[in-house]
Design a protein around this motif. Sequence first.
Motif, PDB file in Angstrom:
ATOM      1  N   LEU A 149     -31.103 -32.553  -7.166  1.00 57.11           N
ATOM      2  CA  LEU A 149     -32.044 -33.534  -7.796  1.00 57.11           C
ATOM      3  C   LEU A 149     -32.963 -34.255  -6.841  1.00 57.11           C
ATOM      4  O   LEU A 149     -34.156 -34.334  -6.927  1.00 57.11           O
ATOM      5  N   THR A 150     -32.322 -34.232  -5.466  1.00 57.67           N
ATOM      6  CA  THR A 150     -33.138 -34.842  -4.365  1.00 57.67           C
ATOM      7  C   THR A 150     -34.353 -33.936  -4.045  1.00 57.67           C
ATOM      8  O   THR A 150     -35.232 -34.607  -3.705  1.00 57.67           O
ATOM      9  N   ASP A 151     -33.767 -32.702  -3.677  1.00 55.06           N
ATOM     10  CA  ASP A 151     -34.716 -31.829  -3.441  1.00 55.06           C
ATOM     11  C   ASP A 151     -36.052 -31.636  -4.609  1.00 55.06           C
ATOM     12  O   ASP A 151     -37.266 -31.444  -4.294  1.00 55.06           O
ATOM     13  N   VAL A 152     -35.381 -31.553  -5.789  1.00 56.65           N
ATOM     14  CA  VAL A 152     -36.644 -31.367  -6.829  1.00 56.65           C
ATOM     15  C   VAL A 152     -37.469 -32.600  -7.044  1.00 56.65           C
ATOM     16  O   VAL A 152     -38.658 -32.372  -7.099  1.00 56.65           O
ATOM     17  N   CYS A 153     -36.909 -33.710  -6.724  1.00 52.44           N
ATOM     18  CA  CYS A 153     -37.727 -35.118  -6.971  1.00 52.44           C
ATOM     19  C   CYS A 153     -38.733 -34.983  -5.728  1.00 52.44           C
ATOM     20  O   CYS A 153     -39.860 -35.850  -5.758  1.00 52.44           O
ATOM     21  N   ALA A 154     -38.357 -34.589  -4.567  1.00 52.09           N
ATOM     22  CA  ALA A 154     -39.417 -34.571  -3.608  1.00 52.09           C
ATOM     23  C   ALA A 154     -40.509 -33.982  -3.569  1.00 52.09           C
ATOM     24  O   ALA A 154     -41.507 -34.146  -2.922  1.00 52.09           O
ATOM     25  N   ASP A 155     -40.805 -32.891  -4.504  1.00 50.42           N
ATOM     26  CA  ASP A 155     -41.717 -32.304  -4.875  1.00 50.42           C
ATOM     27  C   ASP A 155     -42.414 -32.952  -6.031  1.00 50.42           C
ATOM     28  O   ASP A 155     -43.615 -32.668  -6.097  1.00 50.42           O
ATOM     29  N   ASP A 156     -42.047 -33.823  -6.349  1.00 49.04           N
ATOM     30  CA  ASP A 156     -42.805 -35.061  -6.934  1.00 49.04           C
ATOM     31  C   ASP A 156     -43.373 -34.406  -8.491  1.00 49.04           C
ATOM     32  O   ASP A 156     -44.534 -34.539  -8.933  1.00 49.04           O
ATOM     33  N   PRO A 157     -42.260 -34.085  -9.313  1.00 48.44           N
ATOM     34  CA  PRO A 157     -42.956 -33.579 -10.583  1.00 48.44           C
ATOM     35  C   PRO A 157     -42.924 -34.794 -11.482  1.00 48.44           C
ATOM     36  O   PRO A 157     -42.466 -35.920 -11.052  1.00 48.44           O
ATOM     37  N   ALA A 158     -43.603 -34.331 -12.621  1.00 51.33           N
ATOM     38  CA  ALA A 158     -44.025 -35.828 -13.385  1.00 51.33           C
ATOM     39  C   ALA A 158     -42.518 -36.098 -14.106  1.00 51.33           C
ATOM     40  O   ALA A 158     -42.280 -37.283 -14.401  1.00 51.33           O
ATOM     41  N   ALA A 159     -41.749 -35.357 -14.095  1.00 51.82           N
ATOM     42  CA  ALA A 159     -40.332 -35.884 -14.733  1.00 51.82           C
ATOM     43  C   ALA A 159     -39.234 -34.513 -14.577  1.00 51.82           C
ATOM     44  O   ALA A 159     -39.700 -33.470 -14.111  1.00 51.82           O
TER      45      ALA A 159
END
Length: 350
Positions: free
Chosen positions: A86-96
Amino acid sequence: MNLKSLPGRTSRFEGCTVMGVLSVSAFLTDAVTLIHGPDGCSHINASLLHTTLAEHDIFRIPEIVSTGLGENEIIFGGEDALQEVLTDVCADDPAAVVVASTCVSETIGDDVAGICSQPWDCPVIYVPSSGFLGGTFVDGYTGTLTALSSFITPPGEQNPGKVNIIGEKNLEFEAEDNFQEVSRLLGMLDLDVNIRYVRDITVEDIGKFGDAGLNLFREDKCGVLGGRHFDACTGIPSLPEFPVGLSATLQFIRDAGRLTGRDTTDAVRAEEEQQAGLADEFSDLAGEYVTFDSFGFQSAEMDMFAEVAKAVGIRVSEEGTVIPIPPFCMPVGTLGLRRMLRQWRRFING
């Protein structure tokens, strides 16, 4: 598609539940779906989704990520893996990020809801989707539609001329045809589509949900989505399903007009003329004998089939040509019935 594609097996029940999630979340164009489970769970569902989309000539590849639980995580817990991914995914700044659990992560007791509720750098939505524990495709589908409603902003001034289309069956072959048909029927009352919730829209688009004056559900006869959730949280009146059948289509126009304050007289008359044209278009079938065969989820006993046959002059008899009825979804509106009658013609003419 960001997947570690390792061999794996999953039950059809789990696959159905996660596929229910993906049938909605994959059509948010700027979101990521994170499947919390072994790579096999993610791989089989992502592959099935991609194959289905390709058959629909949709070649956009949705963002799907796996936490890749292995033996160590299954024994000692996979919460750290979920935190890390989740940390890695959120770092890419998706809308959700839509997080779907699996039977494995639920069975070992990972607190997926608790982790998803922590403060993250982007919105994180959790949808329980553990097939072994009783989940179905519909559970994943309705759960995702409900969970994403957290992005609906407080409504401003509702526009009675706008309609939300909710819960389209994105994986059915006729999804666009059905949308065009209900759009045509709504257009006869000068009603425009506000948003398609959820089909090829952004997370930001969901915020416009409250601008509409009417909600139209693809299929919600039991009120699982409307009466139990969306009616209450938005205060927008709703119609429970797309119209199926001749009389149902006319009633759909009347109901849409009633709920939006439109005079339906001219629209109903115009649609009656459209339906009368079916008898002329398929006059070559008048007097033919048919019988209906159920081989899917629909019942051959539906009054709609007899109604259409009578309108065209077709006779129903056990000795007639066998017409297999649609296995999954019924034809929508008058133009859907035209497509159905063309199929009948092919069976009758051999």
